[in-house]
Design a protein around this motif. Sequence first.
Motif, PDB file in Angstrom:
ATOM      1  N   GLU A 186      31.847  51.493  41.197  1.00 58.56           N
ATOM      2  CA  GLU A 186      32.135  51.634  42.624  1.00 58.56           C
ATOM      3  C   GLU A 186      33.644  51.541  42.847  1.00 58.56           C
ATOM      4  OE1 GLU A 186      29.993  48.636  44.668  1.00 58.56           O
ATOM      5  OE2 GLU A 186      28.002  49.456  44.187  1.00 58.56           O
ATOM      6  N   GLU A 187      34.129  52.370  43.740  1.00 55.61           N
ATOM      7  CA  GLU A 187      35.556  52.358  44.048  1.00 55.61           C
ATOM      8  C   GLU A 187      35.906  51.096  44.833  1.00 55.61           C
ATOM      9  OE1 GLU A 187      38.899  55.187  46.254  1.00 55.61           O
ATOM     10  OE2 GLU A 187      36.795  55.788  46.141  1.00 55.61           O
ATOM     11  N   TYR A 188      36.999  50.500  44.480  1.00 52.27           N
ATOM     12  CA  TYR A 188      37.437  49.316  45.224  1.00 52.27           C
ATOM     13  C   TYR A 188      38.959  49.330  45.310  1.00 52.27           C
ATOM     14  CZ  TYR A 188      38.833  47.161  40.802  1.00 52.27           C
ATOM     15  OH  TYR A 188      39.442  46.892  39.610  1.00 52.27           O
ATOM     16  N   TRP A 189      39.486  48.582  46.303  1.00 52.73           N
ATOM     17  CA  TRP A 189      40.927  48.534  46.541  1.00 52.73           C
ATOM     18  C   TRP A 189      41.393  47.085  46.547  1.00 52.73           C
ATOM     19  CZ3 TRP A 189      43.809  53.037  47.305  1.00 52.73           C
ATOM     20  CH2 TRP A 189      43.046  54.215  47.438  1.00 52.73           C
ATOM     21  N   SER A 190      42.601  46.897  46.074  1.00 58.20           N
ATOM     22  CA  SER A 190      43.244  45.586  46.168  1.00 58.20           C
ATOM     23  C   SER A 190      44.316  45.660  47.247  1.00 58.20           C
ATOM     24  CB  SER A 190      43.890  45.185  44.835  1.00 58.20           C
ATOM     25  OG  SER A 190      42.893  44.995  43.849  1.00 58.20           O
ATOM     26  N   ILE A 191      44.303  44.707  48.159  1.00 57.16           N
ATOM     27  CA  ILE A 191      45.276  44.687  49.261  1.00 57.16           C
ATOM     28  C   ILE A 191      46.109  43.418  49.156  1.00 57.16           C
ATOM     29  CG2 ILE A 191      45.578  44.652  51.762  1.00 57.16           C
ATOM     30  CD1 ILE A 191      42.856  46.040  51.976  1.00 57.16           C
ATOM     31  N   THR A 192      47.409  43.577  49.174  1.00 59.59           N
ATOM     32  CA  THR A 192      48.310  42.434  49.135  1.00 59.59           C
ATOM     33  C   THR A 192      49.135  42.421  50.421  1.00 59.59           C
ATOM     34  OG1 THR A 192      48.464  42.559  46.725  1.00 59.59           O
ATOM     35  CG2 THR A 192      50.169  41.299  47.869  1.00 59.59           C
ATOM     36  N   LYS A 205      46.265  37.960  48.760  1.00 59.20           N
ATOM     37  CA  LYS A 205      45.718  39.093  48.013  1.00 59.20           C
ATOM     38  C   LYS A 205      44.220  39.148  48.225  1.00 59.20           C
ATOM     39  CE  LYS A 205      45.730  41.347  43.511  1.00 59.20           C
ATOM     40  NZ  LYS A 205      46.168  41.274  42.092  1.00 59.20           N
TER      41      LYS A 205
END
Length: 206
Positions: A186-192, A205
Amino acid sequence: MTKKLVIVESPAKAKTIEKFLGRDFEVRASMGHIMDLPKKGLGVNTRKDFAPQYEVIEKKDKLINDLKAASKRADEVILAPDPDREGEFIAWSLKQTLGLQNPHRAVFNEITKKAVQDAVKKPREINEDLFNAQQARRVLDRLVGYKISPLLWRRIQSGTSAGRVQSVALRLICDREVEIRAFIPEEYWSITATLSKQIYLHALKI
């Protein structure tokens, strides 16, 4: 002069240990196992508590006769195979095959003069728990190998084999492979984010 007889597994060890112990000792080697389950047939009585049916290993008769003669000349017999369950079984086999009444069991974890001499000075009896552990392993090996392997030959491929350890390990590998193939990425994103409150900065994070 009557000597004390020490029986180890390896002939190479026998020569070294005899030097450590001196003239009052004669050290012989069993050359590994002297008894085992028969090569042909199951060799396990499944109707009587899975009792193993041991026999003397082929071509060991002369060695056993030599050890019997040496044990009769000795005033004390010390069994000193390796300090593990296989060694304990060899010690038991020697006791049974040579007809020994009260043999001592010496155990050492290193081939040094001090370790060998200390072990001979403080022997013990054959450890029944270690002996039984070896029997359980050997019987399970035979039951799994002899009962399941022929089934694999008929159903899968000739020459394949089953084993007490390898079959369980193969099952674990197969189960893990099924999990890997069933995995759906599954596509996932990391946000900082850098947040500030007055003069203090905080990194977050997600």
